[in-house]
Design a protein around this motif. Structure first.
Motif, mmCIF file in Angstrom:
data_model
loop_
_atom_site.group_PDB
_atom_site.id
_atom_site.type_symbol
_atom_site.label_atom_id
_atom_site.label_comp_id
_atom_site.label_asym_id
_atom_site.label_seq_id
_atom_site.Cartn_x
_atom_site.Cartn_y
_atom_site.Cartn_z
ATOM 1 N N LYS A 24 0.833 -1.201 0.000
ATOM 2 C CA LYS A 24 0.000 0.000 0.000
ATOM 3 C C LYS A 24 0.872 1.258 0.000
ATOM 4 N N LYS A 25 1.940 1.238 0.814
ATOM 5 C CA LYS A 25 2.830 2.406 0.931
ATOM 6 C C LYS A 25 3.730 2.557 -0.295
ATOM 7 N N TYR A 26 4.164 1.437 -0.875
ATOM 8 C CA TYR A 26 5.098 1.464 -2.001
ATOM 9 C C TYR A 26 4.580 0.604 -3.157
ATOM 10 N N PRO A 27 3.493 1.038 -3.810
ATOM 11 C CA PRO A 27 2.908 0.210 -4.885
ATOM 12 C C PRO A 27 3.828 0.053 -6.104
ATOM 13 N N GLN A 28 4.783 0.959 -6.288
ATOM 14 C CA GLN A 28 5.692 0.904 -7.438
ATOM 15 C C GLN A 28 6.972 0.129 -7.154
ATOM 16 N N ALA A 29 7.098 -0.415 -5.960
ATOM 17 C CA ALA A 29 8.339 -1.099 -5.554
ATOM 18 C C ALA A 29 8.624 -2.313 -6.431
ATOM 19 N N GLU A 30 9.909 -2.491 -6.718
ATOM 20 C CA GLU A 30 10.378 -3.635 -7.502
ATOM 21 C C GLU A 30 11.575 -4.249 -6.788
ATOM 22 N N SER A 31 11.996 -5.430 -7.224
ATOM 23 C CA SER A 31 13.160 -6.125 -6.662
ATOM 24 C C SER A 31 13.097 -6.155 -5.137
ATOM 25 N N ILE A 32 12.001 -6.631 -4.612
ATOM 26 C CA ILE A 32 11.737 -6.606 -3.173
ATOM 27 C C ILE A 32 12.423 -7.784 -2.475
ATOM 28 N N HIS A 33 13.134 -7.466 -1.379
ATOM 29 C CA HIS A 33 13.814 -8.496 -0.583
ATOM 30 C C HIS A 33 13.483 -8.238 0.884
ATOM 31 N N TRP A 34 13.041 -9.274 1.594
ATOM 32 C CA TRP A 34 12.634 -9.163 2.991
ATOM 33 C C TRP A 34 13.639 -9.863 3.899
ATOM 34 N N GLU A 35 13.903 -9.270 5.064
ATOM 35 C CA GLU A 35 14.699 -9.964 6.080
ATOM 36 C C GLU A 35 14.430 -9.351 7.440
ATOM 37 N N LYS A 36 14.848 -10.059 8.479
ATOM 38 C CA LYS A 36 14.729 -9.546 9.839
ATOM 39 C C LYS A 36 16.058 -8.874 10.177
ATOM 40 N N ASP A 37 16.002 -7.658 10.760
ATOM 41 C CA ASP A 37 17.244 -6.957 11.075
ATOM 42 C C ASP A 37 17.670 -7.210 12.522
ATOM 43 N N ASP A 38 18.768 -6.563 12.939
ATOM 44 C CA ASP A 38 19.329 -6.753 14.284
ATOM 45 C C ASP A 38 18.410 -6.251 15.394
ATOM 46 N N HIS A 39 17.430 -5.397 15.040
ATOM 47 C CA HIS A 39 16.529 -4.823 16.044
ATOM 48 C C HIS A 39 15.207 -5.580 16.097
ATOM 49 N N ASN A 40 15.167 -6.764 15.471
ATOM 50 C CA ASN A 40 13.970 -7.604 15.429
ATOM 51 C C ASN A 40 12.835 -6.948 14.646
ATOM 52 N N ASN A 41 13.186 -6.115 13.686
ATOM 53 C CA ASN A 41 12.215 -5.512 12.782
ATOM 54 C C ASN A 41 12.317 -6.192 11.426
ATOM 55 N N ILE A 42 11.334 -5.945 10.585
ATOM 56 C CA ILE A 42 11.364 -6.448 9.226
ATOM 57 C C ILE A 42 11.984 -5.365 8.349
ATOM 58 N N GLU A 43 13.053 -5.687 7.664
ATOM 59 C CA GLU A 43 13.687 -4.749 6.737
ATOM 60 C C GLU A 43 13.335 -5.184 5.317
ATOM 61 N N VAL A 44 12.804 -4.255 4.549
ATOM 62 C CA VAL A 44 12.444 -4.522 3.166
ATOM 63 C C VAL A 44 13.368 -3.696 2.280
ATOM 64 N N GLN A 45 14.166 -4.391 1.486
ATOM 65 C CA GLN A 45 15.021 -3.703 0.520
ATOM 66 C C GLN A 45 14.276 -3.735 -0.806
ATOM 67 N N PHE A 46 14.205 -2.575 -1.477
ATOM 68 C CA PHE A 46 13.465 -2.521 -2.727
ATOM 69 C C PHE A 46 13.981 -1.393 -3.604
ATOM 70 N N GLU A 47 13.555 -1.401 -4.842
ATOM 71 C CA GLU A 47 13.905 -0.349 -5.783
ATOM 72 C C GLU A 47 12.637 0.353 -6.227
ATOM 73 N N GLN A 48 12.766 1.658 -6.409
ATOM 74 C CA GLN A 48 11.662 2.468 -6.900
ATOM 75 C C GLN A 48 12.276 3.624 -7.671
ATOM 76 N N ASN A 49 11.790 3.870 -8.877
ATOM 77 C CA ASN A 49 12.339 4.936 -9.728
ATOM 78 C C ASN A 49 13.856 4.818 -9.866
ATOM 79 N N ASP A 50 14.343 3.589 -10.052
ATOM 80 C CA ASP A 50 15.770 3.303 -10.228
ATOM 81 C C ASP A 50 16.637 3.680 -9.031
ATOM 82 N N GLU A 51 16.045 3.800 -7.855
ATOM 83 C CA GLU A 51 16.801 4.075 -6.640
ATOM 84 C C GLU A 51 16.559 2.946 -5.651
ATOM 85 N N LYS A 52 17.591 2.642 -4.838
ATOM 86 C CA LYS A 52 17.495 1.562 -3.850
ATOM 87 C C LYS A 52 17.105 2.135 -2.494
#
Length: 130
Positions: A24-52
């Motif tokens: 909903k927040k990032y409908p244009q997101a591409e190349s999405i990668h999910w992982e859990k970070d050191d703070h026990n949060n979900i980190e989503v790495q993605f690209e939008q408008n050719d930026e990471k």
């Protein structure tokens, strides 16, 4: 597929909530990668408008912040002036544009220091906020 979130110890309900809110927040997101970070949060790495970007959500699906690495030339003039007034620009290790759920938009400038690097946060007007 890269769009699914597989994080151990997280319920399907929480996972589905994070995925729904992210889309909903990032409908244009591409190349999405999910992982859990050191703070026990979900980190989503993605690209939008050719930026990471990297977006962090807590395990309840609440958005915490989104950030991207930027270069010196991308900093607003007021932020550059504040950095140059107090710090040596040659000591910069990394610069990030950050949009935080409580702090709004700011710039995180990391300086090389012996031992542990130092992060200094500046708001869009160039005022140091940490």
């Amino acid at each position: 597929m890269g769009h699914s979130l597989a994080v151990s110890g997280q319920s399907d309900k929480a996972r589905d909530k994070v995925q729904h809110l992210f889309k909903k927040k990032y409908p244009q997101a591409e190349s999405i990668h999910w992982e859990k970070d050191d703070h026990n949060n979900i980190e989503v790495q993605f690209e939008q408008n050719d930026e990471k970007y990297r977006a962090d959500f807590d395990l309840n699906g609440n958005w915490i912040e989104t950030e991207k690495s930027i270069s010196w030339k991308d900093l607003p003039k007021k932020v550059k002036a504040s950095v140059e007034k107090k710090y040596d620009k040659d000591d910069i290790a990394e610069i990030e544009w950050v949009h935080h759920n409580k702090k709004g938009v700011f710039y995180d400038v990391e300086f090389k220091k012996k031992g542990k690097n130092k992060d200094v946060e500046f708001n869009t007007s160039g005022k140091q906020i940490n």
